[in-house]
Motif scaffolding. Structure first.
Motif, PDB file in Angstrom:
ATOM      1  N   ASN A  42     -10.481   0.940  20.703  1.00  0.00           N
ATOM      2  CA  ASN A  42     -11.653   1.808  20.789  1.00  0.00           C
ATOM      3  C   ASN A  42     -11.930   2.565  19.491  1.00  0.00           C
ATOM      4  O   ASN A  42     -12.771   3.464  19.454  1.00  0.00           O
ATOM      5  N   ARG A  43     -11.210   2.189  18.447  1.00  0.00           N
ATOM      6  CA  ARG A  43     -11.423   2.813  17.133  1.00  0.00           C
ATOM      7  C   ARG A  43     -11.230   1.730  16.080  1.00  0.00           C
ATOM      8  O   ARG A  43     -10.192   1.625  15.455  1.00  0.00           O
ATOM      9  N   ASN A  44     -12.241   0.923  15.906  1.00  0.00           N
ATOM     10  CA  ASN A  44     -12.161  -0.227  15.019  1.00  0.00           C
ATOM     11  C   ASN A  44     -12.826   0.087  13.688  1.00  0.00           C
ATOM     12  O   ASN A  44     -14.010   0.399  13.644  1.00  0.00           O
ATOM     13  N   GLU A  45     -12.055  -0.016  12.608  1.00  0.00           N
ATOM     14  CA  GLU A  45     -12.569   0.367  11.300  1.00  0.00           C
ATOM     15  C   GLU A  45     -12.272  -0.705  10.261  1.00  0.00           C
ATOM     16  O   GLU A  45     -11.526  -1.650  10.525  1.00  0.00           O
ATOM     17  N   THR A  46     -12.846  -0.533   9.088  1.00  0.00           N
ATOM     18  CA  THR A  46     -12.606  -1.446   7.985  1.00  0.00           C
ATOM     19  C   THR A  46     -12.323  -0.649   6.719  1.00  0.00           C
ATOM     20  O   THR A  46     -12.601   0.547   6.635  1.00  0.00           O
ATOM     21  N   LEU A  47     -11.768  -1.344   5.730  1.00  0.00           N
ATOM     22  CA  LEU A  47     -11.446  -0.731   4.451  1.00  0.00           C
ATOM     23  C   LEU A  47     -11.685  -1.753   3.353  1.00  0.00           C
ATOM     24  O   LEU A  47     -11.226  -2.887   3.440  1.00  0.00           O
ATOM     25  N   ASP A  48     -12.417  -1.351   2.322  1.00  0.00           N
ATOM     26  CA  ASP A  48     -12.703  -2.237   1.194  1.00  0.00           C
ATOM     27  C   ASP A  48     -11.602  -2.097   0.152  1.00  0.00           C
ATOM     28  O   ASP A  48     -11.386  -1.013  -0.394  1.00  0.00           O
ATOM     29  N   ILE A  49     -10.915  -3.188  -0.118  1.00  0.00           N
ATOM     30  CA  ILE A  49      -9.860  -3.211  -1.125  1.00  0.00           C
ATOM     31  C   ILE A  49     -10.305  -4.116  -2.260  1.00  0.00           C
ATOM     32  O   ILE A  49     -10.181  -5.343  -2.189  1.00  0.00           O
ATOM     33  N   ASN A  50     -10.886  -3.515  -3.279  1.00  0.00           N
ATOM     34  CA  ASN A  50     -11.329  -4.280  -4.454  1.00  0.00           C
ATOM     35  C   ASN A  50     -12.222  -5.463  -4.076  1.00  0.00           C
ATOM     36  O   ASN A  50     -12.051  -6.576  -4.584  1.00  0.00           O
TER      37      ASN A  50
ATOM     38  N   TYR B  30       9.736   5.060   0.686  1.00  0.00           N
ATOM     39  CA  TYR B  30      10.509   3.881   1.074  1.00  0.00           C
ATOM     40  C   TYR B  30       9.739   2.592   0.835  1.00  0.00           C
ATOM     41  O   TYR B  30      10.279   1.615   0.297  1.00  0.00           O
ATOM     42  N   PHE B  31       8.470   2.574   1.211  1.00  0.00           N
ATOM     43  CA  PHE B  31       7.694   1.344   1.041  1.00  0.00           C
ATOM     44  C   PHE B  31       7.360   1.085  -0.423  1.00  0.00           C
ATOM     45  O   PHE B  31       7.256  -0.069  -0.848  1.00  0.00           O
ATOM     46  N   LYS B  32       7.197   2.140  -1.213  1.00  0.00           N
ATOM     47  CA  LYS B  32       6.948   1.931  -2.636  1.00  0.00           C
ATOM     48  C   LYS B  32       8.159   1.299  -3.327  1.00  0.00           C
ATOM     49  O   LYS B  32       8.014   0.576  -4.311  1.00  0.00           O
ATOM     50  N   LYS B  33       9.348   1.562  -2.811  1.00  0.00           N
ATOM     51  CA  LYS B  33      10.561   1.003  -3.397  1.00  0.00           C
ATOM     52  C   LYS B  33      10.892  -0.385  -2.854  1.00  0.00           C
ATOM     53  O   LYS B  33      11.747  -1.080  -3.401  1.00  0.00           O
ATOM     54  N   SER B  34      10.217  -0.786  -1.799  1.00  0.00           N
ATOM     55  CA  SER B  34      10.518  -2.069  -1.157  1.00  0.00           C
ATOM     56  C   SER B  34      10.065  -3.245  -2.012  1.00  0.00           C
ATOM     57  O   SER B  34       8.935  -3.264  -2.522  1.00  0.00           O
ATOM     58  N   LYS B  35      10.915  -4.233  -2.127  1.00  0.00           N
ATOM     59  CA  LYS B  35      10.557  -5.456  -2.854  1.00  0.00           C
ATOM     60  C   LYS B  35       9.595  -6.315  -2.044  1.00  0.00           C
ATOM     61  O   LYS B  35       8.986  -7.254  -2.579  1.00  0.00           O
ATOM     62  N   ASP B  36       9.466  -6.027  -0.755  1.00  0.00           N
ATOM     63  CA  ASP B  36       8.597  -6.830   0.113  1.00  0.00           C
ATOM     64  C   ASP B  36       7.123  -6.471  -0.030  1.00  0.00           C
ATOM     65  O   ASP B  36       6.256  -7.266   0.362  1.00  0.00           O
ATOM     66  N   TRP B  37       6.842  -5.279  -0.567  1.00  0.00           N
ATOM     67  CA  TRP B  37       5.475  -4.790  -0.590  1.00  0.00           C
ATOM     68  C   TRP B  37       5.050  -4.375  -1.994  1.00  0.00           C
ATOM     69  O   TRP B  37       5.805  -3.730  -2.713  1.00  0.00           O
ATOM     70  N   LYS B  38       3.843  -4.741  -2.354  1.00  0.00           N
ATOM     71  CA  LYS B  38       3.258  -4.351  -3.638  1.00  0.00           C
ATOM     72  C   LYS B  38       2.278  -3.210  -3.400  1.00  0.00           C
ATOM     73  O   LYS B  38       1.310  -3.349  -2.649  1.00  0.00           O
ATOM     74  N   PHE B  39       2.531  -2.079  -4.029  1.00  0.00           N
ATOM     75  CA  PHE B  39       1.648  -0.922  -3.886  1.00  0.00           C
ATOM     76  C   PHE B  39       0.336  -1.181  -4.615  1.00  0.00           C
ATOM     77  O   PHE B  39       0.317  -1.541  -5.789  1.00  0.00           O
ATOM     78  N   LEU B  40      -0.793  -0.986  -3.908  1.00  0.00           N
ATOM     79  CA  LEU B  40      -2.105  -1.214  -4.501  1.00  0.00           C
ATOM     80  C   LEU B  40      -2.789   0.074  -4.914  1.00  0.00           C
ATOM     81  O   LEU B  40      -3.261   0.206  -6.043  1.00  0.00           O
ATOM     82  N   LYS B  41      -2.855   1.048  -3.988  1.00  0.00           N
ATOM     83  CA  LYS B  41      -3.531   2.281  -4.368  1.00  0.00           C
ATOM     84  C   LYS B  41      -3.290   3.391  -3.357  1.00  0.00           C
ATOM     85  O   LYS B  41      -2.873   3.157  -2.219  1.00  0.00           O
ATOM     86  N   SER B  42      -3.565   4.603  -3.811  1.00  0.00           N
ATOM     87  CA  SER B  42      -3.504   5.798  -2.982  1.00  0.00           C
ATOM     88  C   SER B  42      -4.859   6.484  -3.045  1.00  0.00           C
ATOM     89  O   SER B  42      -5.452   6.601  -4.119  1.00  0.00           O
ATOM     90  N   THR B  43      -5.366   6.903  -1.887  1.00  0.00           N
ATOM     91  CA  THR B  43      -6.645   7.624  -1.850  1.00  0.00           C
ATOM     92  C   THR B  43      -6.506   8.851  -0.961  1.00  0.00           C
ATOM     93  O   THR B  43      -5.521   9.008  -0.240  1.00  0.00           O
ATOM     94  N   LYS B  44      -7.498   9.714  -1.021  1.00  0.00           N
ATOM     95  CA  LYS B  44      -7.565  10.886  -0.164  1.00  0.00           C
ATOM     96  C   LYS B  44      -8.844  10.789   0.657  1.00  0.00           C
ATOM     97  O   LYS B  44      -9.909  11.222   0.213  1.00  0.00           O
TER      98      LYS B  44
END
Length: 252
Positions: free
Chosen positions: A124-132, A65-79
């Motif tokens: 109590n679970r604060n994380e970060t993610l590097d996007i490019n 659903y979100f990949k088809k949404s015009k509101d959101w641009k898909f950046l990447k998928s990871t495992k």
């Protein structure tokens, strides 16, 4: 419930680009074998197969659903590994520096998914993610957190408690059957703002959280966001807007 706090991943907020904002969605994949659900067709009820899963790869699943949404641009998928079978990252099409991260948890580990969501909601679970090269906040560093899936709290108990310790109020959307009744007691000390959750049985499909997020990012009130969610639910479920508004509620 035992009086001990949930496991803390990071005691202090990890450094990230505070000019960015993130919505973090936790999805427990539908699982006929490992969850106490009314069985769905086998092809969409395999909690180890995100590609065909009811809550992920199907037409009204989060990924599709979100990949088809015009509101959101898909950046990447990871495992990422562990209990998370796939992580999706989106960036909003028109709002600068607004990201959305969605995690698909192996349905066998629904308890871990719910626990991670609750700990994140409490900060109590604060994380970060590097996007490019841009470091964004996820988990407790996100502005809005959402749980999508079966209400596993109907099947098992959690020993942990989820008490907020940083004084920050986080917004949450919980789409699962009877989510206010079952998640509410665990969030009483988490200092959260329940934007949308449910009063009864429901189908936690992606269009609900998608349309709720649209209003949320426009700065609408909880009631306005809830109305968007109810209208989306009625559009696809044909249950009547009045019934949808009784089902999808806001606040304490």
């Amino acid at each position: 419930m035992a009086a001990r706090q949930g496991k803390t991943v990071e005691k202090t907020a990890a450094p990230y680009d505070t000019g960015t904002k993130t919505i973090h969605i936790f999805v427990a994949l539908c699982d006929n074998k490992y969850q106490g659900i009314v069985p769905v067709p086998a092809g969409i009820g395999n909690g180890q197969d995100p590609n065909n899963n009811l809550y992920w790869g199907c037409g009204y699943g989060i990924r599709t659903y979100f990949k088809k949404s015009k509101d959101w641009k898909f950046l990447k998928s990871t495992k990422p590994g562990g209990h998370i079978l796939e992580r999706l990252v989106f960036k909003h099409a028109t709002k600068p520096n607004q990201y959305l991260v969605a995690d698909a948890y192996d349905g066998q580990f629904i308890k871990e998914c719910i626990t991670d969501f609750l700990n994140s909601s409490a900060g109590n679970r604060n994380e970060t993610l590097d996007i490019n090269g841009t470091v964004i906040g996820i988990g407790g560093n996100a502005q809005l957190l959402s749980y999508i899936g079966h209400d596993g709290l109907m099947d098992f108990e959690l020993d942990d408690t989820f008490k907020n310790t940083d004084g920050k109020k986080r917004d949450v959307i919980i789409l699962a059957c009877f989510s206010k009744s079952y998640f509410g007691p665990h969030l009483e000390e988490a200092n959260v703002n329940p934007v949308v959750w449910s009063s009864h049985l429901m189908a936690p499909e992606a269009y609900i959280v998608h349309d709720a997020i649209t209003g949320y990012l426009e700065g609408e009130t909880n009631e306005q966001v809830r109305t968007r969610a109810a209208k989306a639910y009625n559009k696809y479920q044909k249950c009547g807007e009045k019934a949808a508004r009784k089902l999808l509620i806001t606040g304490w």
